[in-house]
Scaffold this motif. Structure first.
Motif, PDB file in Angstrom:
ATOM      1  N   UNK A  98       0.806  -1.222   0.000  1.00  0.00           N
ATOM      2  CA  UNK A  98       0.000   0.000   0.000  1.00  0.00           C
ATOM      3  C   UNK A  98       0.841   1.275   0.000  1.00  0.00           C
ATOM      4  N   UNK A  99       2.156   1.133   0.066  1.00  0.00           N
ATOM      5  CA  UNK A  99       3.015   2.310   0.164  1.00  0.00           C
ATOM      6  C   UNK A  99       3.224   2.951  -1.203  1.00  0.00           C
ATOM      7  N   UNK A 100       3.187   4.273  -1.278  1.00  0.00           N
ATOM      8  CA  UNK A 100       3.295   4.963  -2.572  1.00  0.00           C
ATOM      9  C   UNK A 100       4.643   4.815  -3.261  1.00  0.00           C
ATOM     10  N   UNK A 101       5.687   4.427  -2.530  1.00  0.00           N
ATOM     11  CA  UNK A 101       7.003   4.268  -3.140  1.00  0.00           C
ATOM     12  C   UNK A 101       7.364   2.802  -3.354  1.00  0.00           C
ATOM     13  N   UNK A 102       6.377   1.914  -3.239  1.00  0.00           N
ATOM     14  CA  UNK A 102       6.618   0.508  -3.523  1.00  0.00           C
ATOM     15  C   UNK A 102       6.644   0.267  -5.022  1.00  0.00           C
ATOM     16  N   UNK A 103       6.910  -0.981  -5.437  1.00  0.00           N
ATOM     17  CA  UNK A 103       7.158  -2.136  -4.575  1.00  0.00           C
ATOM     18  C   UNK A 103       8.614  -2.220  -4.118  1.00  0.00           C
ATOM     19  N   UNK A 104       8.828  -3.032  -3.102  1.00  0.00           N
ATOM     20  CA  UNK A 104      10.178  -3.322  -2.628  1.00  0.00           C
ATOM     21  C   UNK A 104      10.874  -4.175  -3.687  1.00  0.00           C
ATOM     22  N   UNK A 105      12.161  -3.955  -3.873  1.00  0.00           N
ATOM     23  CA  UNK A 105      12.933  -4.704  -4.864  1.00  0.00           C
ATOM     24  C   UNK A 105      12.889  -6.210  -4.579  1.00  0.00           C
ATOM     25  N   UNK A 106      12.888  -6.988  -5.645  1.00  0.00           N
ATOM     26  CA  UNK A 106      12.758  -8.439  -5.506  1.00  0.00           C
ATOM     27  C   UNK A 106      13.926  -9.079  -4.767  1.00  0.00           C
ATOM     28  N   UNK A 107      15.094  -8.420  -4.766  1.00  0.00           N
ATOM     29  CA  UNK A 107      16.265  -9.012  -4.118  1.00  0.00           C
ATOM     30  C   UNK A 107      16.466  -8.526  -2.688  1.00  0.00           C
ATOM     31  N   UNK A 108      15.493  -7.810  -2.155  1.00  0.00           N
ATOM     32  CA  UNK A 108      15.669  -7.182  -0.834  1.00  0.00           C
ATOM     33  C   UNK A 108      14.735  -7.767   0.220  1.00  0.00           C
ATOM     34  N   UNK A 109      15.189  -7.694   1.454  1.00  0.00           N
ATOM     35  CA  UNK A 109      14.354  -7.955   2.629  1.00  0.00           C
ATOM     36  C   UNK A 109      13.885  -6.605   3.144  1.00  0.00           C
ATOM     37  N   UNK A 110      12.663  -6.557   3.661  1.00  0.00           N
ATOM     38  CA  UNK A 110      12.080  -5.296   4.121  1.00  0.00           C
ATOM     39  C   UNK A 110      12.250  -5.133   5.628  1.00  0.00           C
ATOM     40  N   UNK A 111      12.880  -4.049   6.025  1.00  0.00           N
ATOM     41  CA  UNK A 111      12.975  -3.664   7.433  1.00  0.00           C
ATOM     42  C   UNK A 111      11.682  -2.926   7.774  1.00  0.00           C
ATOM     43  N   UNK A 112      10.906  -3.443   8.713  1.00  0.00           N
ATOM     44  CA  UNK A 112       9.585  -2.865   8.977  1.00  0.00           C
ATOM     45  C   UNK A 112       9.567  -1.933  10.173  1.00  0.00           C
ATOM     46  N   UNK A 113      10.019  -2.393  11.320  1.00  0.00           N
ATOM     47  CA  UNK A 113       9.866  -1.579  12.528  1.00  0.00           C
ATOM     48  C   UNK A 113      11.015  -1.797  13.495  1.00  0.00           C
ATOM     49  N   UNK A 114      11.215  -0.793  14.347  1.00  0.00           N
ATOM     50  CA  UNK A 114      12.261  -0.849  15.358  1.00  0.00           C
ATOM     51  C   UNK A 114      11.805  -0.035  16.552  1.00  0.00           C
ATOM     52  N   UNK A 144      20.206  -7.175  -0.259  1.00  0.00           N
ATOM     53  CA  UNK A 144      19.917  -5.787   0.126  1.00  0.00           C
ATOM     54  C   UNK A 144      18.852  -5.750   1.206  1.00  0.00           C
ATOM     55  N   UNK A 145      18.852  -4.649   1.934  1.00  0.00           N
ATOM     56  CA  UNK A 145      17.848  -4.374   2.950  1.00  0.00           C
ATOM     57  C   UNK A 145      17.168  -3.070   2.570  1.00  0.00           C
ATOM     58  N   UNK A 146      15.839  -3.070   2.503  1.00  0.00           N
ATOM     59  CA  UNK A 146      15.108  -1.860   2.159  1.00  0.00           C
ATOM     60  C   UNK A 146      14.124  -1.505   3.280  1.00  0.00           C
TER      61      UNK A 146
END
Length: 242
Positions: A98-114, A144-146
């Motif tokens: 749902x994010x306007x700057x998506x999608x996340x790259x296929x080779x990356x893991x998504x960092x969500x929260x901290x 990669x990490x996004x």
């Protein structure tokens, strides 16, 4: 006092701070819940999500516990949680779609929260948590990490006055909202992420973990810089006593 960081295990779920246990901003699709419904048990939903990701993909979080490790007699580790960080494959994160700057790259893991508990920010724990995630993902061969960052301007956003795509991104879910459940974009750039998809409120950022033949040395250097910055951010005398 120092913190011990280790991969989050499902049996340690109860040690997470209350908000971390109940936060489902990233993990539950508001369209499935329904605009007129409410989450009756967000803590159950969060634990179920963690269980699913751990079963299908593996470790998806790091947790920092305060104080020394437990005795070697096998007793439970009941040390208080000083901080945590969560990440997952983007297809396991409904809010990412749902994010306007998506999608996340296929080779990356998504960092969500901290999250870091009060009093631990000055000990450099946020930097150390990121470094631990990088080290873990490098061992697993991730390229990669996004992350979707939250800009300072986003904190004054009026959802009613934005475009439909941005409204969908900021839609609250239960007790969770973007201003509490997203990582600050300035912090992400500080620890080495680069903006790959600019946005006034929610840029997507990327940290390369694989850059060809020299990637291992570059990542090790990045880890060293992160840990050094964590040490430099500590006040004089920090970490030398309880």
């Amino acid at each position: 006092m120092s913190a011990r960081i280790s991969p989050l295990r499902l049996e340690a779920f109860e040690q997470l701070p209350k908000h971390a246990r109940r936060c489902v901003f990233w993990e539950v699709d508001p369209d499935i819940v329904g605009r007129e419904d409410h989450l009756t048990d967000p803590e159950f939903e969060k634990e179920a999500w963690l269980s699913m990701v751990m079963l299908e993909w593996g470790s998806c979080g790091q947790v920092a516990l305060a104080g020394p490790p437990p005795a070697a007699d096998g007793g439970a580790d009941e040390a208080p949680c000083a901080g945590y960080i969560l990440y997952a494959p983007p297809n396991a994160v409904p809010r990412a779609q749902r994010m306007p700057t998506g999608p996340v790259s296929a080779d990356a893991v998504l960092l969500t929260s901290m999250g870091v508990e009060p009093g631990w920010e000055s000990d450099g724990l946020p930097h150390t948590l990121i470094a631990q995630v990088v080290a873990e993902l490098v061992r697993r061969g991730v390229r990669a990490l996004e992350a979707f960052g939250r800009t300072a301007e986003a904190d004054t956003i009026d959802p009613a006055g934005t475009d439909p795509q941005t409204r969908a991104a900021v839609e609250a879910l239960g007790e969770c909202s973007f201003d509490h459940c997203m990582i600050d974009a300035d912090f992400l750039t500080e620890v080495g992420f680069d903006v790959v998809s600019p946005h006034r409120y929610f840029p997507r950022l990327r940290l390369e973990l694989d850059k060809g033949l020299g990637w291992k040395a570059e990542v090790e250097a990045a880890l060293e810089r992160l840990l050094n910055s964590a040490e430099l951010s500590q006040p004089v005398g920090a970490g030398n006593g309880g």
